[in-house]
Write a protein that holds these residues in place. Structure first.
Motif, PDB file in Angstrom:
ATOM      1  N   ASN A  30      13.716 -15.810   0.919  1.00 59.95           N
ATOM      2  CA  ASN A  30      12.471 -15.310   0.348  1.00 59.95           C
ATOM      3  C   ASN A  30      12.221 -13.886   0.842  1.00 59.95           C
ATOM      4  N   LEU A  31      12.117 -12.966  -0.100  1.00 60.22           N
ATOM      5  CA  LEU A  31      12.005 -11.545   0.262  1.00 60.22           C
ATOM      6  C   LEU A  31      10.675 -11.193   0.912  1.00 60.22           C
ATOM      7  N   TYR A  32       9.614 -11.902   0.558  1.00 57.08           N
ATOM      8  CA  TYR A  32       8.339 -11.647   1.231  1.00 57.08           C
ATOM      9  C   TYR A  32       8.471 -11.968   2.720  1.00 57.08           C
ATOM     10  N   LEU A  36       8.124  -9.063   5.582  1.00 60.80           N
ATOM     11  CA  LEU A  36       7.000  -9.059   6.527  1.00 60.80           C
ATOM     12  C   LEU A  36       7.482  -9.315   7.952  1.00 60.80           C
ATOM     13  N   LEU A  57       1.969  -4.140  -1.524  1.00 62.02           N
ATOM     14  CA  LEU A  57       3.165  -4.808  -0.989  1.00 62.02           C
ATOM     15  C   LEU A  57       4.179  -5.064  -2.103  1.00 62.02           C
ATOM     16  N   ILE A  84       8.674  -4.054  -3.152  1.00 63.96           N
ATOM     17  CA  ILE A  84       9.727  -5.066  -3.346  1.00 63.96           C
ATOM     18  C   ILE A  84      10.536  -4.782  -4.605  1.00 63.96           C
ATOM     19  N   LEU A 135      -2.243  -8.460   6.247  1.00 64.66           N
ATOM     20  CA  LEU A 135      -2.075  -7.115   5.686  1.00 64.66           C
ATOM     21  C   LEU A 135      -3.192  -6.159   6.094  1.00 64.66           C
ATOM     22  N   LEU A 187       5.883 -12.788  -6.861  1.00 67.46           N
ATOM     23  CA  LEU A 187       6.821 -12.533  -7.964  1.00 67.46           C
ATOM     24  C   LEU A 187       7.731 -13.725  -8.247  1.00 67.46           C
ATOM     25  N   TYR A 188       8.038 -14.514  -7.242  1.00 68.56           N
ATOM     26  CA  TYR A 188       8.845 -15.716  -7.501  1.00 68.56           C
ATOM     27  C   TYR A 188       8.088 -16.654  -8.442  1.00 68.56           C
ATOM     28  N   ARG A 248       5.837  -8.232 -14.463  1.00 70.91           N
ATOM     29  CA  ARG A 248       7.122  -8.142 -13.787  1.00 70.91           C
ATOM     30  C   ARG A 248       7.845  -9.491 -13.834  1.00 70.91           C
ATOM     31  N   ASN A 300      17.414 -13.887  -6.483  1.00 74.74           N
ATOM     32  CA  ASN A 300      16.989 -12.650  -5.808  1.00 74.74           C
ATOM     33  C   ASN A 300      17.571 -11.413  -6.491  1.00 74.74           C
TER      34      ASN A 300
END
Ligand code: CO
Ligand code: CO
Ligand code: CO
Ligand code: CO
Ligand code: CO
Ligand code: CO
Ligand code: CO
Ligand code: CO
Lengths: 436, 436, 436, 436
Positions: free
Chosen positions: A314-316, A320, A432, A436, B198, C315-316, C365, C433
């Motif tokens: 998971n990119l979040y 973070l 944020l 991404i 955040l 976004l996921y 997106r 991803n």
């Protein structure tokens, strides 16, 4: 070095457009990000237990994964084959670090003396393979939870004999970690907790755990091991309740038993969420207390209540986490250890590569997103503005220790209702997403 | 004294066979249990906020409860009527203690000075009614979370002006608590936490909270208030994450800011379960650290993720809580405060009586069950046997601090595999059922 | 049209590099994606309740948001000002749809007849403003949960008088929805459930709800309303247990009461996760049953147990949702309604814009990511390969209904152990991803 | 019959005051309660899997329990010894029923034909032992989840060969269940679900499961098996998401595939709570739909997110379950099967007795509490009063189908605001405590 994964070559960086699932699209170890090589920021480690010893079994079914390195009927031969396979894997994947439990690398024998001999033999082999490959040991640890003798805990066992057994095991594991140049040593108290309060003396057990950790510190000093000691929080599982519930509970324990100077925390993402915290929360809390040591980089399923130890994708989460780690100064002795296991259905050896590649690319991308967050500076600027009142005037006076309740009451009566600022959460979340 | 609940007479103890829902079947205040009157063991308190100010509204709908004591269009008259109703209720119910927030008893005015005058006026009335009825104040507290000025916290607010406002409010609330002879003063940090990392500087906020609590200690000493200070853990709600997450996190905070000698904990059952602990766990943990101060006796719904603050009616909970409280020495300044609210559908004034009677009988029965547990002694005996190894021999040597890893390794090599005992959980659960 | 949000101009698309927080970086309504304009794919709707009637209050505190359109002391004037503000907001934001409850747009009067008159007056104004602006109504609904009369449910109330009241209200709300050209009508059973089984006759309540829904279908036909009827699942909150727990429970109900041809589902992301499902699961399940109608696009906090109704910014979630929605044929009468509210701390009117922009860009997106997923085809190809066994041979024979247990046993005895495929989850997550 | 548990005699009823942990204090099989013997109300069954095949292992450690009946190195001998131990245990404990999976009683061989022969041999032995002891089979079932071939499901597998394998296995297991006079046959879809939607075609999988269940019905009829078919809901674990999520989702499935006349539900307490329902909720829902078949009587830990399968020892749960079961007419083919396992620390064989005794006494007492609830009648009376409006007048008119929205609107306009009743939850909870 091409014996156990013959179908896979060294994994190379091929850039974001690569369609080859056996290449990196983002992890480029030599690329410099924020003034440091990616490899040095991320310090990836592969764990021995899930990756080489895990075979897909779960509480409802047996193993699903068939491997060529554990087929020997002679336990030590299987152990050696597995270790060769591990170093072949590390090398092909391109990580610089590995991690292990004592019982991962050498099978237990009939008695402790014999078991320790086996450990020595396997540690020698590991040392040789480290020399051959340049791999380094991120940290070692003890498995004092799988054997039935630890069913009621290790240092918190109702039996002092089991406490002694656990001590013997940690002693040895710490010694071979030292021998292998480990950067650290981890304590995860797999059964340090209870299943029911009806049979538990919590205070006595906590005191015993405090003594045990102090003995570990003494032994570390005695043998001259200069790596860091890490404690890894987890709230539950396998026990109903584990004493190292979360970073906060660990901090309470370490302070009570005078251990804060001797320990840092090893934060695992999935343990954070099992404790009802975000991964980033636990990292920030550790950092706020100067205790951010190392990271078990995995993920849980937020809808499942057990430790799924999935590969982090998971990119979040990775962005973070890296944002917090970098602002806290980055890793020194610690790193990102993939305490993660293949899903039961991912049965092919090549899935081990797919999974680690996915995780490494996820964190490489997380690092680059964090770089954008830092370079752009919008978040930091927003934070600075939000807390600006503390940098001068009343706020500075309070922070300097010059205020008391009477002065503050007088101030309030004179100045009336405070002005309020929007928290801007939705805008910040959109910012944020912009990175991404 | 018969103005607001004319349909209800003083609630009397009528014994287990009573069919009158407006009688106690178990709570008999003068009855001696384990050498002390039930009233002195249990120290029941009614809370002002839910009981007199709560009207059944929830996030999806407005008030459902129509009361005769809040009808005046003049706020101070409504406040006085409500206070008379409260003391009528306390007296008819037969509790000895009450609890309040500053903003429960007096409505806020246009500015702090005026608000404080109102508070003084209402505190005078409370003092008179305490004198008339013999009621005592268990503890007072500040509401620094409902007003919009506290939307981003009180002592952890990004604005020092709000910190100052909260300080002014605590100062005043502590003073009237002192004036009313309060046994303690509670801090529940309703918005001391964050909604998103955040926009949050966690370290700075925690440091501010540490300073605030130290100022509170100073003010307490300055005014000569000799009651106890309590901190009440809660993990979340209203914020996403509250710093006083659970007893362990509070212990970490109190140690870090040198406050352990000045504070005890006020454990709420529903907050324990929201933090993924049992109620009894939090009590045992507090007791193990010498920090068990007082209790908010309510219950959550284990399948719901918010603070339902239901009246406690589960006999297992009350029995195990009393078993822990009594073994920890019983209450000194603390007590059992019903931080509980009627269900939205329980709209009649008489439901306030039904609910408190149910809760008081539940804890009275819990106390008697705990008495059986203690007098029978099976659980204690089982515990003693389970940990017997620590009372002599190897265990005693370890506890005395004479062992180290080397000695323990030698012991293990010489003595081999430890013997194991069954944990007997199922048998112990059956024994517990035997007391109910 | 520039009265209530004078500080904000029409929000324009400015592309991914825009730094203006009051612009779209991704939502470009006229841009064609997968053969259709983005606006027609996404069919964004703003909800009236949270956006114009919500003011930041929560169970622990009062309103925090001060608005200029609800200041009139005359309720109908405030209602009209609010509606003008709403259409100004819709227009400046650039959405094509809105949604409302009856009680959002017109305040309740002393009796139903008078209340209905007010509703008519407000519906007329809405119709005019729709004409002026081109806005369309996505769906209307009834609030049969906020007023105290509904404390024990609407169609599942123990009192038939309340059932009748709810029926009257739905009748009227459906009629004005029809008058305003609504594309659909939603049932969310805010108190259709129970707080305790001790006072509940579940079977009788379910039967009543079945009758009620059938009456609604009859009335729909009677008035010639051709929009769709939607039922919105939610597992709990405000009640302990709601009958429309999740899509599966709704399907069980609709089948039992012969309503599957008359209803579709309105899936809310946060309700999905409260029911321990992913958002995508509920969408897929609805699609698999031909019941995917419309979407309440928001998000919950996976670590909080209540309906946080946050603006969707993950976004996921948006990508996987759009991937499912498009493969199911896209929206017909439904759309993406932002059933989301500002965080309590986001107090400025401009935060309403920031929040909706964040959400719209997130779904824009998500749509483009779904486009990549579909155009690239890797996921579909993987799926096709995985299930290929069903497209011919044994699988096709089974699907055609020609197999029985005897034949299958014979097949198995003859053919032996099946071959197994890796599930490839980690590789697939990495592929995903790659689209983000 | 005294070979494997020589230290334990037949467990006798000795009354509430008994201190012998190897006696019943409440379960007195011949005692008549509400017109029927306790044994006939409760129909206790011991499960083979946990009780005789489970050895205390968990995901973090190996077996802890050493048994004398599984020591033979010859698998069929170990199977026979285990079965003799089982019937000795059943007899000494005094239950009338048992339950098993095919793979529990006979070890799998190299191929299906051989495996089936082993099953036949073990079924013969079971039949003989049933004859010797009077034990009866409550239900049989298939284990189509442990073997690696089922890693991606049985009837929902992407491979039709695995579907066929599962069919073969169910066919055989159903046949031996029939041979042994089983009262029912259970389907628990241990891997009928998914781990990730990225590799799943949910619609196709559900259709396959529907076909499979219809084939099972056909086979049942073909062989003349007259027992009931049960489906057992569980929301997750081992998979991330199981299709038989809860009773409602099962009802949706059964209706869609025309199976409601052929199936009932087997409700497990721990599965109910994992699905965020109370145990009683699932029982009431099943009863309301005429689908209450049988019960897996265990309990979960409400703070743990996995299936702990603990022995049921909570009196509230057993009382409310029996209250619902009796009001639904009691068991016909079903019963109370202890799908429960010893805690890992309960290592002694005698713990098997302690655990079952605790559970049986808990349900015996639950039955007696339910008797009091029914005989006293307060709860039923309260319910009757609460819904009285539906028994005549407007309510009766609605229930008879004569009302529509227009009539109801007219009624409401004429009659005005409904009167409201208190829900009385707290009083009812106190009444319930009065029965315990
Ligand atoms: Co870990
Ligand atoms: Co883990
Ligand atoms: Co409280
Ligand atoms: Co609370
Ligand atoms: Co919604
Ligand atoms: Co919602
Ligand atoms: Co079961
Ligand atoms: Co289970």
């Amino acid at each position: 070095m091409n014996q156990f994964f013959p179908e896979v070559k060294k994994i190379e960086y091929r850039g974001p457009e690569s369609k080859d699932p056996l290449s990196f699209r983002h992890y480029n170890p030599e690329e410099v990000v924020l003034g440091k090589k990616m490899a040095d920021h991320l310090r990836f480690a592969v764990c021995y237990w899930h990756t080489f010893k895990g075979l897909g079994d779960d509480p409802f079914g047996g193993p699903t994964m068939i491997r060529n390195y554990n087929q020997s009927s002679e336990p030590m031969q299987a152990a050696k084959d597995t270790m060769h396979a591990a170093f072949e894997f590390f090398t092909k994947l391109g990580v610089n670090f590995w991690c292990f439990h004592d019982r991962d690398i050498a099978p237990e024998a009939d008695n402790l003396a014999e078991t320790n001999k086996r450990l020595d033999e396997m540690a020698s082999l590991a040392k040789k393979l480290q020399g051959d490959t340049g791999l380094r040991l991120l940290w070692g640890t003890t498995n004092a939870f799988s054997h039935r003798r630890f069913l009621a805990g290790a240092s918190t066992n109702p039996s002092p004999e089991v406490f002694a057994y656990a001590a013997s095991q940690v002693k040895k594991a710490m010694e071979i970690t030292h021998e292998l140049g480990g950067q650290g040593y981890v304590f995860w108290g797999g059964r340090e907790g209870y299943d029911t309060l009806l049979n538990t003396d919590m205070k006595r057990e906590l005191d015993h755990m405090g003594m045990f950790m102090n003995m570990a510190v003494d032994h570390k000093k005695k043998i001259g091991f200069e790596g860091d000691l890490f404690i890894e929080p987890k709230p539950k599982e396998p026990t109903k309740h584990q004493y190292d519930f979360d970073a906060g509970n660990c901090m309470a324990f370490l302070q009570k038993y005078n251990l804060t100077n001797e320990f840092k925390l090893n934060i695992e993402a999935n343990h954070a969420t099992l404790a009802a915290h975000t991964f980033q929360h636990e990292l920030e809390y550790a950092a706020a207390n100067g205790m951010l040591g190392s990271v078990d980089a995995n993920r849980g399923d937020m809808l499942l209540g057990w430790d799924t130890d999935q590969f982090p994708t998971n990119l979040y989460d990775s962005a973070l986490a890296m944002y917090t780690i970098i602002r806290a100064g980055g890793f020194t002795s610690g790193g990102l250890n993939f305490d993660a296991k293949l899903r039961r259905q991912s049965i092919d050896p090549v899935d081990l590569f797919y999974a680690h590649i996915a995780a490494m690319d996820c964190f490489a991308r997380g690092l680059k997103i964090a770089e954008k967050m830092i370079n752009d500076g919008s978040l930091a600027e927003n934070l600075k503005k939000r807390y600006a009142g503390w940098d001068a005037g009343l706020g500075a006076e309070i922070e300097s220790g010059k205020a008391d309740f009477e002065k503050l009451e007088q101030y309030t009566i004179e100045n009336g209702e405070p002005e309020l600022q929007s928290g801007r959460q939705e805008m910040l979340e959109n910012i944020l997403n912009g990175y991404i």
